[in-house]
Design a protein around this motif. Structure first.
Motif, short mmCIF file in Angstrom:
data_model
loop_
_atom_site.label_atom_id
_atom_site.label_comp_id
_atom_site.label_asym_id
_atom_site.label_seq_id
_atom_site.Cartn_x
_atom_site.Cartn_y
_atom_site.Cartn_z
N SER A 1 167.11 47.90 43.20
CA SER A 1 168.38 48.44 42.74
C SER A 1 168.77 49.56 43.68
CB SER A 1 168.24 48.96 41.30
OG SER A 1 169.44 49.56 40.88
N GLY A 2 169.82 49.34 44.41
CA GLY A 2 170.23 50.34 45.38
C GLY A 2 169.18 50.49 46.44
N MET A 3 168.64 51.69 46.56
CA MET A 3 167.66 51.97 47.60
C MET A 3 166.29 52.24 46.99
SD MET A 3 169.17 51.50 50.38
CE MET A 3 168.05 52.26 51.56
N ALA A 4 165.99 51.69 45.84
CA ALA A 4 164.70 51.89 45.20
C ALA A 4 164.12 50.56 44.77
CB ALA A 4 164.83 52.82 43.99
N TYR A 5 162.79 50.48 44.84
CA TYR A 5 162.09 49.26 44.46
C TYR A 5 160.83 49.70 43.74
CZ TYR A 5 159.97 44.63 45.09
OH TYR A 5 159.41 43.40 44.88
N PHE A 6 160.71 49.34 42.45
CA PHE A 6 159.62 49.82 41.62
C PHE A 6 159.59 51.36 41.62
CE2 PHE A 6 158.09 45.54 42.32
CZ PHE A 6 157.54 45.21 41.10
N GLY A 7 160.74 51.96 41.78
CA GLY A 7 160.83 53.41 41.73
C GLY A 7 160.52 54.11 43.03
N ILE A 8 160.31 53.38 44.13
CA ILE A 8 160.04 54.02 45.42
C ILE A 8 161.15 53.68 46.40
CG2 ILE A 8 157.54 54.02 45.09
CD1 ILE A 8 157.42 51.60 46.95
N PRO A 9 161.30 54.50 47.44
CA PRO A 9 162.40 54.25 48.40
C PRO A 9 162.20 52.95 49.18
CG PRO A 9 161.57 56.50 48.58
CD PRO A 9 160.61 55.76 47.71
N ILE A 10 163.34 52.37 49.58
CA ILE A 10 163.35 51.20 50.44
C ILE A 10 163.68 51.65 51.86
CG2 ILE A 10 164.63 49.09 51.00
CD1 ILE A 10 162.81 48.64 48.74
N PHE A 11 162.85 51.24 52.80
CA PHE A 11 163.08 51.54 54.21
C PHE A 11 163.60 50.28 54.91
CE2 PHE A 11 159.87 54.66 53.02
CZ PHE A 11 160.33 55.82 53.63
N SER A 12 164.48 50.47 55.86
CA SER A 12 164.93 49.33 56.66
C SER A 12 163.89 49.03 57.74
CB SER A 12 166.28 49.64 57.32
OG SER A 12 166.13 50.64 58.31
N TYR A 13 163.88 47.79 58.17
CA TYR A 13 162.94 47.40 59.21
C TYR A 13 163.21 48.20 60.49
CZ TYR A 13 160.64 44.60 62.80
OH TYR A 13 159.86 44.19 63.84
N GLU A 14 164.48 48.41 60.81
CA GLU A 14 164.84 49.13 62.03
C GLU A 14 164.32 50.57 62.00
OE1 GLU A 14 167.00 45.56 61.62
OE2 GLU A 14 166.86 47.27 60.24
N GLU A 15 164.39 51.20 60.82
CA GLU A 15 163.92 52.59 60.71
C GLU A 15 162.42 52.68 60.98
OE1 GLU A 15 163.88 56.30 57.49
OE2 GLU A 15 164.78 54.36 56.95
N LEU A 16 161.65 51.75 60.43
CA LEU A 16 160.20 51.77 60.63
C LEU A 16 159.82 51.31 62.02
CD1 LEU A 16 159.02 50.46 57.14
CD2 LEU A 16 159.28 52.81 57.95
N GLU A 17 160.64 50.45 62.59
CA GLU A 17 160.41 50.02 63.97
C GLU A 17 160.56 51.22 64.91
OE1 GLU A 17 161.71 46.11 66.49
OE2 GLU A 17 163.34 47.31 65.60
N ASN A 18 161.58 52.03 64.66
CA ASN A 18 161.78 53.23 65.48
C ASN A 18 160.68 54.26 65.23
OD1 ASN A 18 164.15 52.20 66.58
ND2 ASN A 18 165.44 53.08 64.98
N ALA A 19 160.24 54.37 63.97
CA ALA A 19 159.22 55.36 63.63
C ALA A 19 157.89 55.08 64.32
CB ALA A 19 159.02 55.40 62.11
N THR A 20 157.61 53.80 64.59
CA THR A 20 156.33 53.41 65.21
C THR A 20 156.49 53.05 66.68
OG1 THR A 20 156.66 51.12 64.49
CG2 THR A 20 155.41 52.58 63.02
#
Length: 502
Positions: free
Chosen positions: A141-160
């Protein structure tokens, strides 16, 4: 005799005094005695109508009429009378068509729902309600899944740094873990699940569900994840900078001076605390090992990797599943009898205790045939009063009496945890209490009893009976290691869930 033709109008009226004026054409006869022949003449009548009348009759299907004032009217009332009936019929027909379409849509949706429900039921059955998250096929729902934030693949790709190999922290059966840094400055560990793992969605959702449901200072924190519909499944954890316990004991970071006995007993207590909390929350970790025990800079423990974990209702005796885990840590009774219980974690923790004592890996193929598994090696050394041969010399076992007391007691506890009959093993709560007493030096004095040592494959019975106990070891100054866990009280009636899964 009638006069010859032609007759004029006045003459006609004399013969037909009671009739309307009816001019008739004369037949081209000079004389006839048959008056009716005048009525049977060949007549051509041509009628000319106005343009309005022609349009009314031929185009509109109406009737040309002239009222008393000689005013023309096109009467089409018979058509207008049919129009309400026509529109009513069209409305009823449209309503029926719409109703049929709705029924078709509902039928297809139910069929699709039943298809998903049937597919997810295979996962749900694997461990007695353990995978109830699968029924929540999409809780995003929106940007949460089971109450935790949802990250985009691109964001985590850049982070690593595009999952740079130099950022890799480790790898396991489910995926590789990379060090990353988010835009807000937080350092994270990103687990990238293998594409070829056909159960990766189940493991992904299993870990998300457990880590969002449970909170404990010695459990790793989950910061978020990608959507389960993302092209790759990624889990984002807090970054634990000091590596794993395995690396510190017998890996690249092994250094006895950095991991003295007081720190090791602290690690044992914090790990037992995390596992006791899991068991109290009806959760079996199922993959307890030193590679899944992370250490912070102050050597505070963070238990990680819940991909194999299972929810375990408190009113069941065991859950039957195909054995999973890591070689050297798997409970023998679980391996041979397919019966998973919380005592399976106790066995695995017993192996961890032996690793803390010996600094040896759980499995080493360079050791002798009967000593490849550390558990077998430890049981053999303890039974033969050769604990000194097992203990890491750098721990000061021979030099420090207090260290020796604690190591002997921890070895005794590990011996109890490694019993092949699960009924002889203590619970994780009991393990935690004993470890705390060992650390504090307030161990009970009157709990020493002799015990039958059950070893080997033939000592395993799925019914809980021991088939062939081994003889007791001779008396020695380390005979205290042969203490037993007192028999547990008879189990209350409980149901058994038998679900075969992989």
């Amino acid at each position: 005799m009638p006069p010859p033709c032609p007759l004029n109008l006045d003459q006609m009226l004399t013969y037909l005094p009671d009739c309307s004026v009816l001019p008739l054409p004369c037949k081209n006869l000079t004389y006839t005695s048959d008056f009716s022949s005048f009525l049977c003449g060949e007549v051509d009548i041509e009628v000319h109508v106005s343009g309005d009348c022609d349009k009314c009759y031929n185009r509109k299907g109406g009737q040309c009429q002239v009222d008393g004032n000689n005013t023309f009217h096109c009467h089409i009332g018979h058509i207008e009378d049919r129009q309400p009936n026509l529109w009513f019929g069209l409305g009823i027909g449209g309503l029926l068509i719409g109703l049929i379409c709705c029924l078709i849509i509902i039928w297809r949706q139910r069929k699709q729902h039943n298809k998903h429900k049937h597919a997810s039921s295979n996962v749900q059955l694997q461990s007695a309600n353990s995978d109830r998250i699968v029924r929540n096929t999409d809780l995003e729902s929106g940007m949460a899944y089971f109450g935790i934030p949802i990250f985009s693949y691109e964001e985590l790709e850049n982070a690593t740094n595009n999952f740079d190999h130099s950022r890799e922290l480790g790898s396991g059966g489910f995926g590789n873990v990379y060090h990353g840094k988010l835009r807000d400055g937080r350092e994270v560990a990103v687990k990238r699940l293998y594409d070829h793992n056909y159960r990766r969605i189940e493991q992904f959702m299993n870990e998300v569900n457990i880590l969002t449901r449970l909170r404990h200072r010695n459990l790793v924190s989950l910061y978020g994840c990608t959507s389960r519909h993302c092209r790759e499944l990624l889990l984002v954890y807090e970054y634990i900078p000091n590596g794993t316990l395995s690396y510190h004991l017998h890996g690249e970071l092994a250094n006895c001076s950095l991991l003295p006995w007081p720190i090791r007993i602290k690690i044992a207590i914090e790990t037992a605390s995390a596992l006791a909390y899991l068991h109290a929350s009806d959760t079996i970790h199922r993959d307890v090992k030193t590679n899944n025990i992370l250490l912070k800079n102050d050597f505070c423990v963070k238990v990680a990797d819940f991909g194999l974990s299972r929810l375990f209702p408190n009113d069941v005796t065991h859950v039957s599943t195909a054995p999973q885990g890591t070689a050297g840590y798997v409970d023998p009774e679980y391996y041979y009898c397919y019966q998973l219980t919380n005592k399976s974690d106790v066995y695995s923790f017993g192996v961890v205790l032996i690793e803390l004592i010996s600094s040896l890996p759980a499995v080493d193929i360079t050791r002798g045939k009967d000593e490849i598994n550390l558990a077998d090696l430890a049981m053999n050394k303890i039974q033969n009063s050769a604990l000194r041969e097992l203990v890491d010399p750098c721990l000061g076992f021979e030099l420090d009496s207090e260290v020796r007391r604690m190591i002997v007691s921890v070895a005794e506890l590990a011996f109890q945890c490694l019993q092949r009959d699960k009924e002889l093993r203590p619970s994780m709560d009991e393990v935690l209490r004993i470890l705390r007493r060992i650390e504090s030096g307030k161990e009970e004095e009157n709990h020493v009893e002799e015990v039958e040592i059950h070893g080997g494959v033939n000592g395993i019975s799925c019914s809980g009976l021991v088939l062939s106990p081994s003889p007791l070891s001779p008396d020695s100054d380390e005979s205290i290691l042969l203490k037993s866990t007192k028999s547990l009280p008879p189990a209350t009636k409980a149901r058994t869930i038998n679900v075969i899964s992989t």
